[in-house]
Design a protein around this motif. Structure first.
Motif, mmCIF file in Angstrom:
data_model
loop_
_atom_site.group_PDB
_atom_site.id
_atom_site.type_symbol
_atom_site.label_atom_id
_atom_site.label_comp_id
_atom_site.label_asym_id
_atom_site.label_seq_id
_atom_site.Cartn_x
_atom_site.Cartn_y
_atom_site.Cartn_z
ATOM 1 N N LYS A 179 43.658 22.894 42.196
ATOM 2 C CA LYS A 179 43.143 22.858 43.562
ATOM 3 C C LYS A 179 43.691 24.025 44.381
ATOM 4 O O LYS A 179 42.970 24.750 45.064
ATOM 5 N N GLU A 180 44.971 24.173 44.263
ATOM 6 C CA GLU A 180 45.610 25.281 44.977
ATOM 7 C C GLU A 180 44.963 26.614 44.586
ATOM 8 O O GLU A 180 44.624 27.451 45.418
ATOM 9 N N LEU A 181 44.832 26.715 43.294
ATOM 10 C CA LEU A 181 44.235 27.937 42.751
ATOM 11 C C LEU A 181 42.875 28.181 43.386
ATOM 12 O O LEU A 181 42.524 29.291 43.780
ATOM 13 N N LYS A 182 42.123 27.063 43.475
ATOM 14 C CA LYS A 182 40.792 27.174 44.047
ATOM 15 C C LYS A 182 40.880 27.695 45.486
ATOM 16 O O LYS A 182 40.137 28.579 45.899
ATOM 17 N N ASN A 183 41.815 27.113 46.194
ATOM 18 C CA ASN A 183 41.992 27.551 47.574
ATOM 19 C C ASN A 183 42.300 29.040 47.655
ATOM 20 O O ASN A 183 41.748 29.783 48.457
ATOM 21 N N GLU A 184 43.199 29.393 46.783
ATOM 22 C CA GLU A 184 43.593 30.815 46.790
ATOM 23 C C GLU A 184 42.380 31.694 46.552
ATOM 24 O O GLU A 184 42.174 32.714 47.205
ATOM 25 N N VAL A 185 41.617 31.269 45.614
ATOM 26 C CA VAL A 185 40.447 32.090 45.276
ATOM 27 C C VAL A 185 39.519 32.161 46.483
ATOM 28 O O VAL A 185 38.959 33.224 46.786
ATOM 29 N N LYS A 186 39.384 30.971 47.158
ATOM 30 C CA LYS A 186 38.535 30.979 48.342
ATOM 31 C C LYS A 186 39.066 31.996 49.367
ATOM 32 O O LYS A 186 38.321 32.814 49.911
ATOM 33 N N ALA A 187 40.382 31.927 49.582
ATOM 34 C CA ALA A 187 40.989 32.869 50.533
ATOM 35 C C ALA A 187 40.706 34.315 50.113
ATOM 36 O O ALA A 187 40.339 35.169 50.913
ATOM 37 N N LEU A 188 40.867 34.489 48.830
ATOM 38 C CA LEU A 188 40.629 35.810 48.277
ATOM 39 C C LEU A 188 39.212 36.276 48.581
ATOM 40 O O LEU A 188 38.964 37.425 48.965
ATOM 41 N N SER A 189 38.289 35.373 48.377
ATOM 42 C CA SER A 189 36.895 35.787 48.588
ATOM 43 C C SER A 189 36.664 36.084 50.065
ATOM 44 O O SER A 189 35.900 36.973 50.425
ATOM 45 N N GLU A 190 37.342 35.322 50.918
ATOM 46 C CA GLU A 190 37.225 35.623 52.335
ATOM 47 C C GLU A 190 37.723 37.041 52.638
ATOM 48 O O GLU A 190 37.093 37.820 53.337
ATOM 49 N N GLU A 191 38.886 37.263 52.043
ATOM 50 C CA GLU A 191 39.445 38.612 52.228
ATOM 51 C C GLU A 191 38.440 39.661 51.783
ATOM 52 O O GLU A 191 38.241 40.702 52.400
ATOM 53 N N LYS A 192 37.849 39.369 50.688
ATOM 54 C CA LYS A 192 36.875 40.326 50.158
ATOM 55 C C LYS A 192 35.800 40.613 51.189
ATOM 56 O O LYS A 192 35.392 41.746 51.419
ATOM 57 N N ALA A 193 35.322 39.482 51.762
ATOM 58 C CA ALA A 193 34.250 39.632 52.742
ATOM 59 C C ALA A 193 34.701 40.529 53.899
ATOM 60 O O ALA A 193 33.980 41.432 54.312
ATOM 61 N N SER A 194 35.916 40.262 54.341
ATOM 62 C CA SER A 194 36.374 41.075 55.476
ATOM 63 C C SER A 194 36.520 42.540 55.061
ATOM 64 O O SER A 194 36.206 43.454 55.812
ATOM 65 N N LEU A 195 36.966 42.678 53.841
ATOM 66 C CA LEU A 195 37.086 44.040 53.311
ATOM 67 C C LEU A 195 35.735 44.745 53.369
ATOM 68 O O LEU A 195 35.607 45.910 53.747
ATOM 69 N N LYS A 196 34.750 43.966 52.984
ATOM 70 C CA LYS A 196 33.405 44.538 52.987
ATOM 71 C C LYS A 196 33.015 44.970 54.398
ATOM 72 O O LYS A 196 32.469 46.048 54.615
ATOM 73 N N GLN A 197 33.347 44.040 55.291
ATOM 74 C CA GLN A 197 33.032 44.345 56.676
ATOM 75 C C GLN A 197 33.650 45.681 57.095
ATOM 76 O O GLN A 197 33.015 46.524 57.707
ATOM 77 N N HIS A 198 34.900 45.787 56.725
ATOM 78 C CA HIS A 198 35.581 47.024 57.112
ATOM 79 C C HIS A 198 34.940 48.247 56.508
ATOM 80 O O HIS A 198 34.831 49.291 57.136
ATOM 81 N N LEU A 199 34.548 48.039 55.290
ATOM 82 C CA LEU A 199 33.884 49.175 54.663
ATOM 83 C C LEU A 199 32.632 49.534 55.436
ATOM 84 O O LEU A 199 32.328 50.709 55.646
ATOM 85 N N ASP A 200 31.923 48.501 55.832
ATOM 86 C CA ASP A 200 30.720 48.747 56.623
ATOM 87 C C ASP A 200 31.064 49.533 57.877
ATOM 88 O O ASP A 200 30.391 50.504 58.230
ATOM 89 N N SER A 201 32.133 49.059 58.504
ATOM 90 C CA SER A 201 32.476 49.765 59.741
ATOM 91 C C SER A 201 32.874 51.209 59.444
ATOM 92 O O SER A 201 32.561 52.124 60.197
#
Ligand SMILES: Nc1nc2c(ncn2[C@@H]2O[C@H](COP(=O)(O)OP(=O)(O)OP(=O)(O)O)[C@@H](O)[C@H]2O)c(=O)[nH]1
Ligand SMILES: [Mg+2]
Lengths: 208, 953
Positions: B853-875
């Motif tokens: 479960k924890e792992l899953k959470n981490e992965v979710k967080a990770l994917s969020e980070e990814k999204a934000s990363l993408k955003q930054h790239l866009d910017s």
């Protein structure tokens, strides 16, 4: 190698300018009528061999014709020049060509030059016509501009190359100076193949 | 065999009368006999009569002889007789020989009259040309001689006929290839006549390889040791080259200059030179001079001069110069030749300065030559040649001038007195009792100062020790002293020319001159007096010197200011009188001769008065001095003012020019920066695209992971199958681990790319900053670029910290994973004995479940980070867009600054107009105004000068 530059009279087709551009890389906007014949020279390199082109620029005026004729015999090549902005200079080519052929050595390389290619707006003779005339009479053809220097180097160097090839094919008798070719002694060692290099090839000029 | 023209032994005295009938009978036989033998005999008889009865045979037989040439070509014998007869009729050669023997001249120029008759029919000449082509000696030889005679009698007409007949000239060239020497040699004589003052023929002959042939003949005959053939060949070469630029150029380009060098290898035993050898060498030297004559176009002469240095010809000539036993006239001509080979050509002048005489100790050639110049016992022409050589050495040679002057300066004088210096010799000559030496030394010294203002000042420092006990006097003072002592005219003229040259264009020298209170009274006295004709030249020169003292006066001496001197002229001399005296110089009969050419040549030593360079100075100053004298002081002032405003305007123009130049430079720099920016931008864009696609990949993988995790959860939910579940879990965990590993790599890559991007942006930022600065310096200065960069930088910073966060999370994930793995490993043995440990198992299971479960959470967080990363790239993408926008703004600004430059140019044109208006005003005022063009393009001006020089020559 001796090369001559020939072509038709009145207002000048740009023979002297071609020579000046080739030897001095300059253009002379005012027409300085050539009286008789003028001499110019330049070194070029073909196949790694130094070749000295000796060029005689002839007068285009009819009245000097008998003088300029004297230069055909000793020349290895000729540039036959007309002015693309003046059809009459093109129409006269046949006469000049006959004259040149009659008085010259049969191996003389003749290059047809349509000069003043920078004046595209005033063009009266199409490039295709020049090409066709050259094809018909077995000449090499090129359009040049003595003003912008476009193709000027090429015109002289290609003529020299053609002569050079003929020498290597043995068409020219290089021991007969009357052919307009002289082997220079100074580099004999460097071109064993040619029994000496072209230290003193000469170009005779013609007039149109 | 000698050419016929040199054969002596013609019959002399009047021949006995002969009946015209006898000649007529012979002519009839020639005309009407059907038998060849008979006709031949008749022609032979005519030939034998033609020398004695030239007139009669000429008048009656010419026509018939020409007919024979036309119709009897198959019989070389009769053709030969006919040609000989015609030659006897037409040629004046025999007559000339007779004249040498003082026999009174016969009928006036029979030859040219008969020639006229012969060439009236042009075909006759053409016929002769074809006969000359005939190989048979009996035809060819007399043909050549006849043609030569025709050319001698009526050169221009015969030349014209030959020129227009097809290949006429070329065919005559073939004579040089004839193996029979007589024909070859007479061929040379024929070509000599043919090429006489006809440039067109000269060029054709050169084109037909005449240079090669003639040089070969000269070599074969032994160069200067050869006979008269060599002389004839040299004369022909001279015909071909003299005043024919095209042929000179061909000669040089054909590397024929090199072939002249052996001509001058004359060896050391210089005793007993034959007259022929002297003649040959003379002609050889003259041929060298033809190629480097000061009257040739400057470019042509200088390229020949260089060629002569590079092939060692100059060196060879210098050897003759320093050799012993060379006949005086050859030595003189060699000096003249060396002079012209070095004139105005720096490398040759430098070489000449380094030549030493082979004496012990070795002395510079210049010193040895100067010794002869100031030596009364040397022949006059030799002394003139040395002066010429010295002048040519100094011509346009600031270095050489400096060296000569330095030998006079106190600091460099050789105190030991061991070796004589050039300066000492010149001073000795200047103040010797021989007026010729005075003149030569004065002129030589003037040449050391020519167009060299610094040296004029230097020379003021020269002090001379006169007699023991007296203090030393300056050279300038000594010159004026001698002048006032009233020595010979030649001496005074020389000194005055020296002083004029010295003071012109050198205000300090003028001041020094005026400083001596005796000088101005002396000059005014000389000018004012009414003296005899021989003093007129001195008076003129005194007027010139006084004029120079006014024109180049900087008003630094209160008592001798410009106006005061002018008032003095008005009071003591009178303006008109002064101008008249000044005019004496250029009206002098010897003046125009000297103005013609640089070489000093005088028919007698008394005529040695003017120097060529000095005549140029007179030409330059005569007008301006006259004007200066007539000008009122008010005008002077006005002029000064106008000069000042002009100067101001000049300054403004210079300023604008500078501004434009600077702006040009800035423009260029800006353009370059834009180019770099462009390429950086491109790079940036590609990086961004790469990153976007990678992010997409990551997202995909995340989705996959999520799906798999979901599956995993399902497994956990189904109890009772711990074994299986554990197995699956194990599998899943290792997969997870693998994926994590992959993730980690990807992240690293991403980070690397980000770093790259960051550095690119950093670069961009700095270049933009640079640009900002340059633009600030050029105009208002631009912001924006740096602002943008700051934004970019900030974003980058966040991007970076986020990545750091991600990476820590990843490492956390990793460690959890490791834990998981460990647990799994621990579970293995437990699973091994399964029954006993179910409780334990369930505990493990629970824990595992939690971990996942924890792992899953981490992965979710990770994917969020990814999204934000993408955003930054866009910017950052949009940042790039902004950057591009900025760039186009910059380009616009560049265009604007170009426009501004155009405006400036317009302003400049305005300014120019004003300037020329001012200049016109000045001109109206009568002040010589230098054209701006002249100032700007010094080179051109030089050329123009050269042109003038030519004209003078
Ligand atoms: N625009 C243009 N003008 C040219 C070109 N070549 C020559 N001219 C001009 O044409 C004129 C005649 O050129 P020249 O080279 O003196 O002619 P030419 O054939 O030597 O004349 P002649 O010596 O009288 O036979 C000059 O005014 C040149 O400036 C060219 O390529 N372009
Ligand atoms: Mg021309």
């Amino acid at each position: 190698i001796k090369i001559i530059v020939i072509g038709k009279w009145r207002l000048g087709v740009g023979k002297s300018c071609l020579l000046l551009q080739f030897t001095d890389k300059r253009f002379q906007p005012v027409h300085d009528l050539t009286i008789g014949v003028e001499f110019g020279a330049r070194m070029i390199t073909i196949d790694g061999k130094q070749i000295k082109l000796q060029i005689w620029d002839t007068a285009g005026q009819e009245s000097f014709r008998s003088i300029t004729r004297s230069y055909y015999r000793g020349a290895a090549g000729a540039l036959l020049v007309y002015d693309i902005t003046r059809r009459d200079t093109f129409n006269h080519l046949t006469t000049w060509l006959e004259d040149a052929r009659q008085h010259s050595n049969s191996n003389m390389v003749i290059m047809l030059i349509g000069n003043k290619s920078d004046l595209e707006s005033r063009r009266e003779v199409k490039k295709e016509e020049g090409e066709a005339f050259a094809r018909e009479h077995g000449l090499i053809f090129m359009e040049t501009s003595a003003k912008t220097a476009s193709n000027v180097e090429e015109a002289f160097i290609n003529t020299a190359k053609e002569i050079y090839e003929k020498i290597q094919e043995g068409v020219f008798d290089i021991n007969n100076e009357a052919n307009g070719i002289k082997i220079g002694p100074q580099h004999a060692a460097t071109n064993a193949t040619l029994a000496g290099s072209q230290g003193g090839q000469q170009a005779g000029g013609g007039c149109c | 065999v000698l050419p016929l023209r040199r054969r002596a032994g013609a019959p002399s005295g009047s021949p006995p009368p002969i009946s015209g009938a006898r000649i007529q009978k012979l002519c009839d036989r020639v005309a009407s006999s059907t038998l060849l033998d008979d006709r031949r005999d008749a022609v032979r008889a005519l030939k034998s009569l033609s020398k004695k009865y030239r007139l009669e045979v000429g008048i009656q037989a010419m026509e018939h002889l020409i007919h024979v040439l036309q119709t009897d070509r198959s019989d070389s014998e009769i053709i030969g007789y006919a040609l000989d007869t015609l030659y006897n009729i037409i040629s004046n050669d025999l007559e000339e020989e007779e004249q040498e023997e003082n026999v009174p001249k016969q009928a006036d120029d029979l030859g040219s009259q008969f020639t006229e008759i012969f060439i009236k029919q042009q075909e006759n000449v053409t016929l002769l040309l074809t006969l000359v082509e005939e190989f048979d000696f009996h035809v060819r030889w007399p043909g050549v001689k006849l043609l030569t005679s025709l050319l001698k009698q009526q050169g221009p007409q015969v030349q014209q006929i030959i020129l227009v007949s097809p290949m006429g000239v070329s065919r005559l060239m073939d004579l040089l290839a004839d193996s029979r020497e007589v024909i070859r040699n007479d061929g040379v004589l024929l070509l000599q006549q043919l090429t006489k003052s006809n440039a067109a023929i000269q060029k054709i002959v050169a084109f037909e390889n005449a240079f090669e042939r003639l040089l070969d003949i000269i070599t074969e005959e032994g160069n200067s040791d050869g006979g008269i053939v060599v002389e004839d060949c040299l004369l022909l070469l001279q015909n071909l080259l003299k005043n024919n630029n095209s042929n000179q150029n061909f000669f040089k380009e054909g590397s024929y200059i090199q072939r002249m060098k052996p001509w001058f290898e004359v060896g050391d035993d210089n005793c007993g030179w034959s007259a022929q050898k002297v003649t040959n060498l003379h002609l050889m030297l003259q041929l060298v001079r033809v190629l480097v004559s000061p009257t040739n176009p400057p470019g042509a002469t200088s390229s020949c001069q260089k060629a002569m240095f590079h092939c060692g010809l100059l060196q060879q000539l210098c050897t003759i110069l320093m050799a012993t036993g060379v006949p005086a006239d050859i030595l003189t001509e060699t000096i003249n030749t060396v002079s012209e080979v070095i004139r105005g050509c720096q490398i040759n002048q430098d070489y000449f300065a380094s030549v030493n005489a082979p004496s012990n100790p070795p002395r510079p050639a210049i010193v040895v030559l100067l010794m002869s110049m100031v030596n009364e016992r040397q022949p006059f022409v030799l002394r003139c040649a040395v002066l010429y050589c010295f002048q040519c050495f100094l011509y346009k040679n600031q270095k050489g001038q400096g060296e000569i002057v330095s030998t006079l300066l106190p600091s460099t004088i050789d105190a030991t007195g061991n070796s004589v210096s050039a300066g000492q010799l010149l001073c000795g000559g200047l103040f010797s009792t021989d007026s010729l030496s005075n003149w030569c030394a004065a002129v030589a010294l003037a040449h050391a100062l020519q167009e060299n203002a610094p040296l004029k000042e230097q020379l003021l420092r020269v002090q001379l020790a006169t007699s023991i006990g007296n203090p030393p006097v300056s050279l300038l003072q000594q010159c004026t002293n001698i002048l006032s002592q009233g020595s010979k005219v030649q001496t005074r003229v020389g000194l005055l020319m020296l002083l004029c040259t010295w003071l012109s264009n050198c205000s300090i020298a003028v001041t020094h001159f005026l400083h001596n209170p005796a000088n101005i009274p002396f000059l005014t006295g000389q000018i004012a007096e009414n003296l005899g004709e021989e003093e007129q030249l001195v008076q003129g020169l005194c007027a010139l010197l006084l004029g120079i003292s006014i024109y180049y006066n900087d008003n630094s001496l209160e008592n001798y200011r410009k106006e005061k001197l002018k008032q003095l002229i008005e009071k003591r001399i009178g303006r008109e009188n002064f101008i008249e005296k000044l005019g004496f110089i250029s009206k002098h009969e010897l003046y125009s001769r000297a103005a013609q050419k640089p070489q000093p040549s005088f028919s007698s030593p008394d005529h040695m008065m003017f120097d060529h360079e000095f005549t140029k100075l007179v030409k330059e100053l005569e007008g301006v001095i006259s004007k200066a004298i007539y000008k009122s002081s008010e005008e002077d002032k006005k002029e000064e003012e106008v000069k000042k405003t002009l100067e101001q305007h000049d300054n403004i123009v210079t300023h604008y020019k500078k501004v434009i130049r600077e702006q040009d430079q800035e423009l260029e720099e800006l353009k370059q920066q834009i180019n770099t920016l462009k390429s950086q931008n491109e790079q940036l864009q590609t990086t961004v695209t790469q990153q976007v696609s990678q992010i997409q990949q990551h997202k995909d993988q995340y989705n996959l992971l999520k799906v798999q995790l979901g599956k995993d959860n399902q497994h956990h939910n189904s109890h009772g199958e711990t074994f299986q579940m554990n197995g699956i879990q194990l599998e899943e965990v290792s997969k997870l681990k693998e994926e994590l590993e992959e993730w980690k790599n990807k992240h690293e890559l991403l980070q690397g790319q980000l770093r790259e991007k960051e550095s690119v942006i950093e670069k961009l930022k700095s270049s933009q900053l640079e640009m900002g600065t340059t633009e600030q310096s050029s105009q208002a200065g631009k912001s924006g670029g740096s602002e943008l960069n700051n934004e970019l930088q900030k974003e980058l910073e966040t991007l970076r910290s986020q990545i750091q966060l991600q990476s820590t999370e990843i490492s956390k994930l990793q460690s959890e994973n490791q834990k998981l793995q460990l647990l799994n490993a621990a579970a293995d043995p437990v699973l091994g004995d399964c029954g006993a440990t179910t409780a334990k198992n369930s505990e493990v299971e629970g824990r595992l479940l939690q971990e996942v479960k924890e792992l899953k959470n981490e992965v979710k967080a990770l994917s969020e980070e990814k999204a934000s990363l993408k955003q930054h790239l866009d910017s950052s993408n949009s940042t790039v867009a902004i950057l591009q926008d900025q760039k186009s703004k910059l380009q616009q600004e560049v265009a604007e600054s170009k426009k501004e430059q155009d405006d400036l140019l317009v302003l400049l044109a305005d300014q120019d107009q004003k300037l020329s208006a001012l200049k016109n005003k000045l001109k109206e005022l009568g002040e010589p105004v230098e054209d701006e063009d002249d100032i700007e393009s010094g080179d051109q001006a030089d050329e123009d000068e050269d042109g003038e020089e030519e004209e003078q020559d």
